[in-house]
Motif scaffolding. Structure first.
Motif, PDB file in Angstrom:
ATOM      1  N   ARG A 193      -1.086  -7.275  -5.657  1.00 52.38           N
ATOM      2  CA  ARG A 193      -2.172  -6.349  -5.325  1.00 52.38           C
ATOM      3  C   ARG A 193      -1.555  -5.071  -4.747  1.00 52.38           C
ATOM      4  N   THR A 238      -2.434  -1.106  -3.350  1.00 52.98           N
ATOM      5  CA  THR A 238      -3.519  -0.280  -2.843  1.00 52.98           C
ATOM      6  C   THR A 238      -3.015   1.122  -2.527  1.00 52.98           C
ATOM      7  N   LEU A 278      -7.199  -1.279  -4.850  1.00 50.60           N
ATOM      8  CA  LEU A 278      -8.056  -0.785  -3.770  1.00 50.60           C
ATOM      9  C   LEU A 278      -7.602   0.605  -3.348  1.00 50.60           C
ATOM     10  N   GLU A 309       0.835  -1.208   0.000  1.00 57.89           N
ATOM     11  CA  GLU A 309       0.000   0.000   0.000  1.00 57.89           C
ATOM     12  C   GLU A 309       0.868   1.256   0.000  1.00 57.89           C
TER      13      GLU A 309
END
Length: 517
Positions: free
Chosen positions: A293, A295, A320, A212
């Protein structure tokens, strides 16, 4: 009427001399006498200066805003329905609330299964061991917070970049130890972490697949800062590339420090200096390194900035974005920032609904969306999912899960000392009797479930309670899949709530239905 708290609060360990007689627009005692020792916030400031801007003992406490915002989720009620069933047979033996399905996923192209839409936002202090372990037990996402390497006495640097962080390893393993096919651990990085190569290290050396990027420093917006208690620490952090003020390498500053002159050293977090090109390239690089992934985490900034962040996320293929509303937080913010900065959660989520609707009309590819900012129990979580539907996928619950970890740990520690906390004696005297959800955990972990730390069980049990409540509200509205929750599931109770959300009131709904009679 003032919405702001008075100048005496446990957040800063201050108090008013006459709290029953307050000047509402200033927050001071109505009568301020010359023989008062304080310590109201002004009195604390008179003795401690800029140190008084921070919450009290943030290393062992967590905090949130005390401001009484004019609008919050209590201004909405949850709707209910009598007829039919969506995504369930209209059979009273089948349409039961335990059948309401909370299973969902995290990620756009590389999906991870989750057991609940309740996720755990970034944390890197207090009882992090049980916080991350509890997320694994519950089968959801947990985020490791920023600046872990600054807290890690064993961190190793090579050529100015992190080559090993035992503390990050421990945090990752706290989750992985109890992983059972659901959920994920995500490592967050602020601007300084990026400068130090924290995400690169974690992806390449720790096999972290979810990372993230945080927009802002410390608690979402303000520059993080912390006092350093020696010139040696100040020089160490400066050598690593941190901004330290005043400059400890300045001979005059060093001499003044030796003689007890001048202000304390502070490590100041860098404000991010990003743009679209930098971020799109950085996301691509992280994927090249092996991230599956990616974010974004942002606070309640100017709507123009929120729109820009969504545009960049869409272009970069981010999985996200977590939007953190004003009022939440765990305590890295100055006290006044928690009260007076940003867009409160209901306002922010209502704006995001309009913004995301426009993006959808323009055929943008959208990331998943999480909302944070003061959510604790199933009623507000359900309202948060409904207000932002169909765009909001998750509700982030930080302070509640931290509190559950605290309580679970304290209860178990008392039991180990042979003391049963009096408020829990009615349930029994053993760990298994008091922590009733151990029986459910045995379905996954067998007899080893009784050895799971009490704080982690506390997080699991708290999320279990929330999830049960969400299922009950879903069944109340005859909806048995998360995707069925929509904005019609909540009704504004005040004119302000209706205006901000754009939702119809009960009167509006009645007037509409009367036309069909």
């Amino acid at each position: 009427m003032s919405f702001s708290p008075v100048l005496g609060t446990s957040i800063t360990n201050t108090k008013l001399r006459t709290p029953e007689y307050v000047s509402p627009f200033s927050g001071m005692c109505a009568v301020c006498t010359e023989n008062c020792l304080g310590p109201c916030e002004i009195g604390l400031s008179a003795t401690r200066g800029d140190e008084a801007t921070n919450p009290y003992k943030s290393d062992v406490n967590q905090f949130a805003s005390q401001k009484n915002y004019p609008l919050d989720f209590s201004h909405f009620n949850i709707n209910g329905r009598v007829f039919g069933a969506t995504n369930c047979d209209e059979d009273p033996f089948l349409a039961t609330f335990p059948k309401a399905n909370l299973n969902t996923y995290f990620g756009i192209k590389n999906k991870i299964k989750l057991k609940t839409p309740v996720i755990l936002p970034a944390l890197a202090k207090l009882n992090w061991q049980d916080y991350f372990a509890g997320a694994a037990l519950a089968g959801t996402i947990a985020f490791i917070g920023e600046s872990v390497v600054d807290k890690d006495p064993g961190v190793i640097f090579e050529d100015g970049k992190v080559s090993r962080s035992p503390l990050i390893e421990d945090m990752v393993n706290a989750f992985r130890k109890y992983y059972h096919g659901y959920g994920n651990i995500v490592l967050q990085a602020n601007y300084d972490d990026e400068y130090l190569g924290v995400l690169d290290y974690a992806i390449e050396k720790l096999n972290i697949k979810s990372v993230e990027i945080k927009f802002g420093q410390a608690a979402k917006g303000i520059q993080g800062f912390g006092r350093l208690d020696s010139i040696e620490k100040a020089l160490m952090f400066q050598k690593r590339g941190h901004v330290v003020y005043p400059d400890p390498s300045d001979p005059i500053v060093a001499e003044n420090y030796k003689n007890g002159i001048g202000q304390p050293f502070q490590k100041i977090g860098k404000l991010p200096m990003w743009n679209e090109d930098i971020l799109v390239k950085r996301v691509a690089k992280l994927r090249e390194l092996g991230a599956k992934r990616i974010t974004f985490k942002t606070g309640p900034y100017d709507p123009k900035d929120l729109i820009k962040i969504i545009k960049i996320a869409s272009k970069a293929g981010v999985d996200l974005i977590t939007f953190d509303g004003g009022g939440g937080g765990t305590g890295h913010s100055p006290a006044k920032m928690m009260n007076e900065w940003g867009i409160p959660t209901v306002y922010m989520e209502s704006l995001l609904y309009d913004i995301l609707s426009r993006f959808k009309e323009k055929a943008y590819s959208l990331p998943q969306i999480a909302i944070a900012g003061g959510f604790t129990m199933e009623d507000s979580i359900y309202k948060g999912l409904a207000l932002g539907a169909p765009f909001v996928d998750f509700i982030a619950v930080g302070r509640g899960n931290m509190a559950a970890a605290f309580v679970g740990k304290q209860v178990e520690d008392s039991l180990k000392k042979g003391r049963v906390p009096k408020d829990y004696k009615r349930f029994g005297e053993s760990k298994e009797e008091i922590f009733s959800n151990i029986k459910q955990l045995k379905e996954i972990y067998g007899d080893k479930a009784t050895d799971i730390p009490g704080g982690a069980i506390g997080v699991y049990s708290y999320i279990n309670r929330i999830s049960t409540g969400l299922r009950q509200f879903m069944a109340l509205n005859r909806k048995f899949e998360l995707k069925d929750i929509d904005r019609s599931d909540i009704i504004p109770m005040t004119d302000l709530a209706a205006k901000v959300s754009g939702l119809p009131t009960f009167n509006d709904l009645v007037n509409k239905e009367l036309k069909s009679i």
